[in-house]
Enzyme design. Structure first.
Site, PDB file in Angstrom:
ATOM      1  N   GLY A   1       6.998  29.432  44.991  1.00  0.00           N
ATOM      2  CA  GLY A   1       7.992  28.984  45.562  1.00  0.00           C
ATOM      3  C   GLY A   1       8.283  28.253  44.243  1.00  0.00           C
TER       4      GLY A   1
ATOM      5  CG  ASP B   1       9.288  21.855  51.048  1.00  0.00           C
ATOM      6  OD1 ASP B   1       8.694  20.984  49.933  1.00  0.00           O
ATOM      7  OD2 ASP B   1       9.516  23.237  50.814  1.00  0.00           O
TER       8      ASP B   1
ATOM      9  CE  LYS C   1      12.591  22.880  49.250  1.00  0.00           C
ATOM     10  NZ  LYS C   1      11.197  22.953  48.593  1.00  0.00           N
TER      11      LYS C   1
ATOM     12  N   GLY D   1       4.049  23.530  50.715  1.00  0.00           N
ATOM     13  CA  GLY D   1       4.032  22.747  50.334  1.00  0.00           C
ATOM     14  C   GLY D   1       4.027  21.408  51.731  1.00  0.00           C
TER      15      GLY D   1
ATOM     16  CG  ASP E   1       3.315  16.951  37.610  1.00  0.00           C
ATOM     17  OD1 ASP E   1       2.906  17.716  37.786  1.00  0.00           O
ATOM     18  OD2 ASP E   1       3.664  16.153  37.618  1.00  0.00           O
TER      19      ASP E   1
END
Length: 197
Positions: A13, A152, A172, A150, A70
């Site tokens: 992703g 989302d 997004k 994740g 991160d």
């Protein structure tokens, strides 16, 4: 001649989002996938610290430019959890979503923030760019949407009226924490290109 940059992540992703950004906005940099697994202990207490740990580890191990991000979800009612442990909250995306829903049961304050820190490090391990992005939203009581990855499907952005998983990639990118960090990174990369010649 494009300068090669290794993405310090094996997350498909993240690769899709970074690759799309570099193709559209940073043509002088050739983004490459991580050629081999490099174990990095994400021992930092902040997203910035962990992004730096990953980028430096990959850059020095390979002797190449590296970029790492991160990112994670900080939920107000959970004291900022899962935070820097977002990816390690459970074994996979489905389990992470289920755990978050369990922990949010009966909680009316659904405020949450997605954070992203991105670091670019040269082959000597020196930091050449560092940016952060934030996106504020709310945690839904059930997943919505098929896109993204994740958390989302649970992260609803009120201004857009959609979860990250319901948004198109363009939508997004316009509002997300990573999209904001990447736009800030674009400026730093331009500055870096001028310096490197």
């Amino acid at each position: 001649m494009p300068r090669s940059l290794v993405l310090a992540s094996s997350n498909p992703g993240k690769w899709r989002e970074f690759h799309a950004f570099f193709q559209a906005h940073a043509p002088r940099w050739e983004l490459r996938p991580l050629p081999t697994a490099i174990e990095v202990e994400e021992s930092g207490s902040t997203f910035v610290e962990n992004a730096l740990l990953k980028a430096k580890a990959v850059a020095t191990a390979l002797g190449e430019w590296a970029i790492a991000d991160d990112s994670g979800l900080a939920v107000a009612a959970l004291g900022g959890a899962p935070g820097v442990h977002s990816a390690r909250y459970a074994p996979d995306d489905a389990a992470r979503i289920q755990r978050l829903l369990r922990e949010m049961e009966g909680i009316s304050n659904r405020q949450a923030t997605f954070h992203c820190a991105i670091a670019v490090v040269d082959p000597q391990g020196q930091v050449q760019a560092l940016v952060e992005g934030l996106c504020h939203g709310e945690i839904l009581t059930q997943p919505r949407g098929e896109g993204g990855f994740g958390y989302d499907p649970l992260f609803w952005v009120p201004e857009v009226g959609l979860t990250f998983a319901e948004m198109s990639p363009t939508q997004k990118e316009a509002v997300s924490h990573r999209g904001q960090a990447l736009r800030a990174l674009k400026e730093q990369l331009l500055t870096l290109e001028r310096r490197l010649g």
